[in-house]
Design an enzyme around this catalytic site. Structure first.
Site, PDB file in Angstrom:
ATOM      1  N   ASP A   6       0.860  -1.176   0.000  1.00 47.08           N
ATOM      2  CA  ASP A   6       0.000   0.000   0.000  1.00 47.08           C
ATOM      3  C   ASP A   6       0.896   1.225   0.000  1.00 47.08           C
ATOM      4  O   ASP A   6       1.605   1.494   0.972  1.00 47.08           O
ATOM      5  CB  ASP A   6      -0.905   0.003   1.228  1.00 47.08           C
ATOM      6  CG  ASP A   6      -1.654   1.318   1.380  1.00 47.08           C
ATOM      7  OD1 ASP A   6      -2.112   1.844   0.360  1.00 47.08           O
ATOM      8  OD2 ASP A   6      -1.768   1.813   2.522  1.00 47.08           O
ATOM      9  N   GLY A   8       1.375   4.989   0.219  1.00 49.47           N
ATOM     10  CA  GLY A   8       0.758   6.231   0.649  1.00 49.47           C
ATOM     11  C   GLY A   8       1.699   7.403   0.462  1.00 49.47           C
ATOM     12  O   GLY A   8       2.868   7.237   0.079  1.00 49.47           O
ATOM     13  N   ASN A   9       1.232   8.591   0.746  1.00 50.69           N
ATOM     14  CA  ASN A   9       2.056   9.779   0.568  1.00 50.69           C
ATOM     15  C   ASN A   9       3.232   9.823   1.525  1.00 50.69           C
ATOM     16  O   ASN A   9       4.275  10.394   1.206  1.00 50.69           O
ATOM     17  CB  ASN A   9       1.200  11.039   0.755  1.00 50.69           C
ATOM     18  CG  ASN A   9       0.242  11.249  -0.393  1.00 50.69           C
ATOM     19  OD1 ASN A   9       0.639  11.564  -1.500  1.00 50.69           O
ATOM     20  ND2 ASN A   9      -1.043  11.049  -0.134  1.00 50.69           N
ATOM     21  N   ASN A  11       4.082   6.815   3.852  1.00 57.20           N
ATOM     22  CA  ASN A  11       4.654   5.483   4.073  1.00 57.20           C
ATOM     23  C   ASN A  11       4.198   4.486   3.020  1.00 57.20           C
ATOM     24  O   ASN A  11       3.134   4.644   2.406  1.00 57.20           O
ATOM     25  CB  ASN A  11       4.241   4.941   5.454  1.00 57.20           C
ATOM     26  CG  ASN A  11       4.883   5.692   6.596  1.00 57.20           C
ATOM     27  OD1 ASN A  11       6.071   6.005   6.551  1.00 57.20           O
ATOM     28  ND2 ASN A  11       4.106   6.005   7.614  1.00 57.20           N
ATOM     29  N   VAL A  13       3.290   0.563   3.143  1.00 59.26           N
ATOM     30  CA  VAL A  13       3.067  -0.625   3.973  1.00 59.26           C
ATOM     31  C   VAL A  13       3.290  -1.837   3.091  1.00 59.26           C
ATOM     32  O   VAL A  13       2.685  -1.963   2.021  1.00 59.26           O
ATOM     33  CB  VAL A  13       1.652  -0.650   4.567  1.00 59.26           C
ATOM     34  CG1 VAL A  13       1.453  -1.919   5.399  1.00 59.26           C
ATOM     35  CG2 VAL A  13       1.411   0.582   5.422  1.00 59.26           C
ATOM     36  N   GLY A 107     -10.107   6.888  -4.344  1.00 56.21           N
ATOM     37  CA  GLY A 107      -8.746   6.428  -4.135  1.00 56.21           C
ATOM     38  C   GLY A 107      -8.653   4.914  -4.006  1.00 56.21           C
ATOM     39  O   GLY A 107      -9.547   4.265  -3.426  1.00 56.21           O
ATOM     40  N   ALA A 108      -7.580   4.352  -4.529  1.00 56.23           N
ATOM     41  CA  ALA A 108      -7.392   2.901  -4.490  1.00 56.23           C
ATOM     42  C   ALA A 108      -7.407   2.374  -3.057  1.00 56.23           C
ATOM     43  O   ALA A 108      -7.941   1.296  -2.787  1.00 56.23           O
ATOM     44  CB  ALA A 108      -6.075   2.535  -5.175  1.00 56.23           C
ATOM     45  N   ASP A 109      -6.823   3.134  -2.129  1.00 61.25           N
ATOM     46  CA  ASP A 109      -6.781   2.678  -0.747  1.00 61.25           C
ATOM     47  C   ASP A 109      -8.175   2.584  -0.139  1.00 61.25           C
ATOM     48  O   ASP A 109      -8.463   1.657   0.635  1.00 61.25           O
ATOM     49  CB  ASP A 109      -5.882   3.589   0.096  1.00 61.25           C
ATOM     50  CG  ASP A 109      -6.257   5.057  -0.009  1.00 61.25           C
ATOM     51  OD1 ASP A 109      -6.937   5.446  -0.974  1.00 61.25           O
ATOM     52  OD2 ASP A 109      -5.845   5.832   0.881  1.00 61.25           O
ATOM     53  N   THR A 184       3.525  21.871  28.347  1.00 58.64           N
ATOM     54  CA  THR A 184       3.275  22.119  26.924  1.00 58.64           C
ATOM     55  C   THR A 184       3.150  20.831  26.125  1.00 58.64           C
ATOM     56  O   THR A 184       2.225  20.662  25.320  1.00 58.64           O
ATOM     57  CB  THR A 184       4.399  22.983  26.337  1.00 58.64           C
ATOM     58  OG1 THR A 184       4.425  24.234  27.023  1.00 58.64           O
ATOM     59  CG2 THR A 184       4.181  23.241  24.853  1.00 58.64           C
TER      60      THR A 184
END
Length: 258
Positions: A6, A8-9, A11, A13, A107-109, A184
């Site tokens: 898979d 992605g922009n 990573n 997988v 999208g394919a995902d 913080t």
């Protein structure tokens, strides 16, 4: 064995199936400028970590939302395993009925997530895929894909916050100990994670109101595990949802060719 990737922009997988058993799942950084050779070396190294020789790979399937690297990744797999990869796109049988205005734009995902969802869980479904963007896919009780919600991802929001302020640091995304932060870093962790979890709860409520029925909610993607435990609604965490969908689609198309 079947490789499933898979892209992605942020990573890639990569998983490997032996029949229906997932042998491993790993994440690599999506390198938009990497060459075929560089991707070949990365994939070969991952296989070697698990004692898998390239000649043991019988097939491969790729889902990608980064067209500029899809071909290089396909060629990289061909270089190490001497096989042609199946790429999710036109001509690939998914078995999913897409009822959106322009199904070709989906999208394919999201297609692959939904295919796995309707095979694994009881519809109607709400599928949260938490990556660079957080996408919400909705599948009705008749297993039709009826629409999507797209939201800036957790890391995108966090990077924007840090980049546009002078005194807020980069932080990890492990869950905070308390809702109300006393420093913080804990305040930022609580804000980004609890706000996202509350958003998931609210989106589920609104979708169920629109559909007029209860839904099965599923979360997947690299950042899902940091958020699901903070949700008040029941959300199933399935880190391997997309890989399962890729295997289902591979089998559907591979068997139809025989």
């Amino acid at each position: 064995m079947i490789l499933a990737l898979d892209v992605g922009n942020t990573n890639i997988v990569i998983g490997c199936f032996d029949r229906d058993e997932i042998i491993f799942t790993e994440r690599l950084t999506t390198k938009h400028e990497a060459t075929v050779l560089e991707y070949s070396i990365s994939f070969k190294n991952v296989l070697e970590l698990y004692g898998i020789k390239p000649e043991m790979i019988d097939g491969a399937i790729i889902s990608s939302v980064v067209p500029s690297v899809t071909n290089r990744i396909s060629r990289a797999i061909e270089k190490i395993a001497k096989i042609q990869s199946m790429v999710i796109g036109p001509g690939i049988k998914t078995g999913l009925s897409i009822m959106t205005d322009n199904p070709a734009q989906l999208g394919a995902d999201l297609v692959v997530d939904a295919v796995a969802g309707i095979n694994e869980y009881k519809p109607p479904l709400i599928i949260f895929d938490m990556g660079t963007a957080t996408t919400v896919s909705v599948v009705d009780e008749k297993r039709n894909y009826i629409g999507t919600i797209i939201i800036p991802g957790i890391e995108v929001s966090l990077n924007s916050l840090v980049g546009r302020t002078s005194q807020l640091p980069n932080i990890s995304l492990d869950p905070p100990k308390r809702l109300i932060g006393t420093n913080t870093i804990d305040s930022m962790k609580s804000g980004i994670l609890n706000f996202t979890a509350s958003g998931i709860d609210g989106i589920i409520d609104k979708i169920e109101d629109e559909l007029g029925q209860k839904c099965t909610a599923i979360a997947t993607g690299g950042l899902a595990s940091a958020v699901v435990g903070l949700c008040r609604r029941d959300v199933i965490l399935d880190d391997e949802l997309l890989l399962k969908g890729l295997k289902i689609i591979y089998n559907k198309n591979h068997l139809s060719e025989e």
